[in-house]
Scaffold this active site. Sequence first.
Site, PDB file in Angstrom:
ATOM      1  CG  LEU A   1      -1.980  -7.978  -6.712  1.00  0.00           C
ATOM      2  CD1 LEU A   1      -0.915  -8.910  -6.096  1.00  0.00           C
ATOM      3  CD2 LEU A   1      -1.575  -7.443  -8.111  1.00  0.00           C
ATOM      4  CE  LYS A   2     -11.442 -11.998  -6.162  1.00  0.00           C
ATOM      5  NZ  LYS A   2     -12.263 -12.122  -4.936  1.00  0.00           N
TER       6      LYS A   2
ATOM      7  CG  HIS B   1      -0.233  -2.190 -15.454  1.00  0.00           C
ATOM      8  ND1 HIS B   1      -0.332  -3.215 -14.798  1.00  0.00           N
ATOM      9  CD2 HIS B   1       0.902  -2.004 -16.386  1.00  0.00           C
ATOM     10  CE1 HIS B   1       0.369  -4.097 -15.375  1.00  0.00           C
ATOM     11  NE2 HIS B   1       1.364  -3.608 -16.333  1.00  0.00           N
TER      12      HIS B   1
ATOM     13  CD  GLU C   1       3.296   1.897  -9.516  1.00  0.00           C
ATOM     14  OE1 GLU C   1       2.436   1.497  -8.770  1.00  0.00           O
ATOM     15  OE2 GLU C   1       4.549   1.185  -9.844  1.00  0.00           O
TER      16      GLU C   1
ATOM     17  CG  ASN D   1       0.826   3.521  -5.759  1.00  0.00           C
ATOM     18  OD1 ASN D   1       0.946   4.363  -6.624  1.00  0.00           O
ATOM     19  ND2 ASN D   1       1.398   2.160  -6.101  1.00  0.00           N
TER      20      ASN D   1
ATOM     21  CG  ASN E   1      -5.248  -0.848 -12.140  1.00  0.00           C
ATOM     22  OD1 ASN E   1      -5.007  -1.278 -10.875  1.00  0.00           O
ATOM     23  ND2 ASN E   1      -4.846  -1.553 -13.011  1.00  0.00           N
TER      24      ASN E   1
ATOM     25  N   GLY F   1       0.688  -1.206  -0.107  1.00  0.00           N
ATOM     26  CA  GLY F   1       0.096  -0.010   0.001  1.00  0.00           C
ATOM     27  C   GLY F   1       0.858   1.225  -0.185  1.00  0.00           C
TER      28      GLY F   1
ATOM     29  CG  ASP G   1      -3.551  -4.107 -16.877  1.00  0.00           C
ATOM     30  OD1 ASP G   1      -4.079  -3.756 -15.848  1.00  0.00           O
ATOM     31  OD2 ASP G   1      -2.921  -4.947 -16.882  1.00  0.00           O
TER      32      ASP G   1
HETATM   33  C1  GRF Z   1       2.143  -1.055  -7.813  1.00  0.00           C
HETATM   34  O1  GRF Z   1       3.336  -1.292  -8.659  1.00  0.00           O
HETATM   35  C2  GRF Z   1       0.993  -1.149  -8.544  1.00  0.00           C
HETATM   36  O2  GRF Z   1       1.417  -0.319  -9.895  1.00  0.00           O
HETATM   37  C3  GRF Z   1       0.596  -2.355  -8.896  1.00  0.00           C
HETATM   38  O3  GRF Z   1       1.053  -3.056  -7.503  1.00  0.00           O
HETATM   39  C4  GRF Z   1       2.040  -2.431  -7.082  1.00  0.00           C
HETATM   40  C5  GRF Z   1       1.434  -1.926  -5.576  1.00  0.00           C
HETATM   41  O4  GRF Z   1       2.181  -1.330  -4.821  1.00  0.00           O
HETATM   42  N1  GRF Z   1      -0.841  -2.484  -9.464  1.00  0.00           N
HETATM   43  P1  GRF Z   1       2.014  -0.736  -3.425  1.00  0.00           P
HETATM   44  O5  GRF Z   1       1.054  -1.758  -2.527  1.00  0.00           O
HETATM   45  O6  GRF Z   1       1.088   0.398  -3.703  1.00  0.00           O
HETATM   46  O7  GRF Z   1       3.263  -0.440  -2.583  1.00  0.00           O
END
Ligand code: GRF
Length: 197
Positions: free
Chosen positions: A81-82, A100, A170, A14, A98, A12, A141
Amino acid sequence: MKKIGVLVSGGGTNLQSLIDAVEQREINGEIAVVISNKKDAFGLERAKKHNIEAVYSNDEEEIIRVLEERNIDLVVLAGFLKILSEKFTNSFENKIINIHPSLIPSFCGVGYYGLRVHEAAIKYGVKVSGATVHFVDENADTGPIIIQKTVEVLPTDTAEDLQNRVLKVEHQILKESVKKICDDKVKVIGRTVFVQD
Ligand code: GRF
């Protein structure tokens, strides 16, 4: 003020960048709930630490119900991741985004997640990679792209090096996308997304 729901499966970082931006009032919105399909996801701990409701559920119907009950305006998949069902994406049309860790349409789709994305980019020998924020439709995606940002790929990079470099952008573009959506500055026409200054 828009109500945001964030879905996570892992660490987490992000999510953390969104929590920080909301707390610093860079984003005109409120994170009303964080949901994870993994009981031990550190993202849930990050939410609790900031007094944000944290819900564990691996049941899609229940996740939809939780989001609807809280009148969520924007669903952010931040390392979730689903792959969502059509029922889910139809319930929140153009309201799910999302992040990516590649420049879509390269190195994306089913099976491209985590380090695998960066391993594939390095194996191919690309000179730039990057991150993409996009709307989510019923396929993996494939939805309209909101913001992309590139990073350089160095010949000496390991997948971990590239992952760390991409993760930094990101955080920037996810925050920027959420901010623009909360300010009603994002319009979608067909596959083209217009982001106002
Ligand atoms: C990130 O690389 C995002 O792009 C991908 O999963 C990862 C999650 O990272 N979908 P975090 O849990 O936000 O550190």
